[in-house]
Design an enzyme around this catalytic site. Sequence first.
Site, short mmCIF file in Angstrom:
data_model
loop_
_atom_site.label_atom_id
_atom_site.label_comp_id
_atom_site.label_asym_id
_atom_site.label_seq_id
_atom_site.Cartn_x
_atom_site.Cartn_y
_atom_site.Cartn_z
N ARG A 2 -4.70 -10.33 13.35
CA ARG A 2 -4.61 -9.09 12.57
C ARG A 2 -5.44 -9.16 11.30
O ARG A 2 -6.10 -8.20 10.92
CB ARG A 2 -3.14 -8.80 12.21
CG ARG A 2 -2.28 -8.42 13.40
CD ARG A 2 -1.10 -7.55 12.98
NE ARG A 2 -0.14 -8.20 12.11
CZ ARG A 2 0.85 -9.00 12.53
NH1 ARG A 2 0.98 -9.26 13.81
NH2 ARG A 2 1.69 -9.52 11.67
N LYS A 28 0.82 -1.22 0.00
CA LYS A 28 0.00 0.00 0.00
C LYS A 28 0.85 1.27 0.00
O LYS A 28 0.64 2.18 -0.80
CB LYS A 28 -0.88 -0.05 1.24
CG LYS A 28 -1.97 0.94 1.32
CD LYS A 28 -2.88 0.59 2.50
CE LYS A 28 -2.08 0.21 3.73
NZ LYS A 28 -2.67 0.77 4.97
N ARG A 42 9.24 -13.32 6.85
CA ARG A 42 10.08 -12.21 7.30
C ARG A 42 10.97 -12.63 8.46
O ARG A 42 10.54 -13.35 9.35
CB ARG A 42 9.19 -11.04 7.76
CG ARG A 42 8.38 -10.45 6.64
CD ARG A 42 7.84 -9.09 6.99
NE ARG A 42 6.93 -9.08 8.13
CZ ARG A 42 6.03 -8.14 8.32
NH1 ARG A 42 5.92 -7.14 7.46
NH2 ARG A 42 5.24 -8.17 9.37
N ARG A 65 -11.19 4.29 8.85
CA ARG A 65 -11.06 2.98 9.48
C ARG A 65 -12.39 2.36 9.86
O ARG A 65 -12.43 1.22 10.28
CB ARG A 65 -10.20 3.09 10.75
CG ARG A 65 -8.83 3.64 10.49
CD ARG A 65 -7.84 3.17 11.52
NE ARG A 65 -8.26 3.45 12.90
CZ ARG A 65 -7.45 3.35 13.94
NH1 ARG A 65 -6.20 3.00 13.75
NH2 ARG A 65 -7.88 3.59 15.15
N ARG A 118 9.94 -11.78 13.66
CA ARG A 118 9.50 -10.71 14.55
C ARG A 118 8.54 -11.29 15.59
O ARG A 118 7.83 -12.25 15.31
CB ARG A 118 8.78 -9.63 13.76
CG ARG A 118 9.67 -8.86 12.87
CD ARG A 118 8.85 -8.09 11.85
NE ARG A 118 9.75 -7.34 11.00
CZ ARG A 118 10.25 -6.15 11.32
NH1 ARG A 118 9.90 -5.57 12.45
NH2 ARG A 118 11.09 -5.54 10.52
#
Length: 256
Positions: free
Chosen positions: A167, A14, A123, A89, A156
Amino acid sequence: MRKYVIMGVQGSGKGTQATMLGEDLDLVHISVGEIFRLNVQQHTKLGAQVRRTMAAGELVGDDLVEGVVKARLAEHDWNFGFIIDGFPRNERQAEFFLESYDIDGVIHLDMPDSEVRRRVLARRLCSGCGMDYNLLASSPAVAGQCDVCGGELIPREDDTEEALAVRLRDYHQKTNPVLDIFRRKEYVVTVDARPDREIVQQAIRAKLGLPPGALPVPSQDGQPASSGQPASSGQPASSGGQPASSGGQAGPQPGG
Ligand SMILES: [Zn+2]
């Protein structure tokens, strides 16, 4: 004047797409996340508020976000328009936004959850120097070890299957009603976010009816330069030192 909203899940590119479009069209890129980060860095009153909220393990409240966006847009430095991410949001904010600004389009970067999961779970972070790695794009020379400092590569803390599932669920719960509101006004263009960034960018422009970006450059005879080679610029193509005299015919021709 062009006014866009860009929406997409974490890892959908994004920010990259907003920046690419914004730079080319002179749009001000308003990233709510970036505004918060800057305020925290600069120890402003707002930054302190954001920090306290996050230290308590909470999300920055909708009211705070709304206030920030209103204040930012009130600066009116967006002569050619803006592209905003991180807002609206929720449904209330979407309604407010539609009443206050005539939006030209909502760019929805679409990425299946499975692909988000694949990318995010690949990641790694170096426990030594903090360098970011993505095992899909570039693996370190030695598996599990940082190329720079030899430190151990670890995920992470919040990049676990469980945390990501939360999420993703949260994202869809919040985003779908907002998208529905924009869809009712026929503002939404949905673009597949999986291909390379340039391809995604061109798809966005095509769907918004914008001129294509600077790439790829069409060659002089009007053929698209699809090979990835730079279009001919009139420079000699030779890379070695060929004698300039061979075949040189650029001198003045005798008049006929
Ligand atoms: Zn390292």
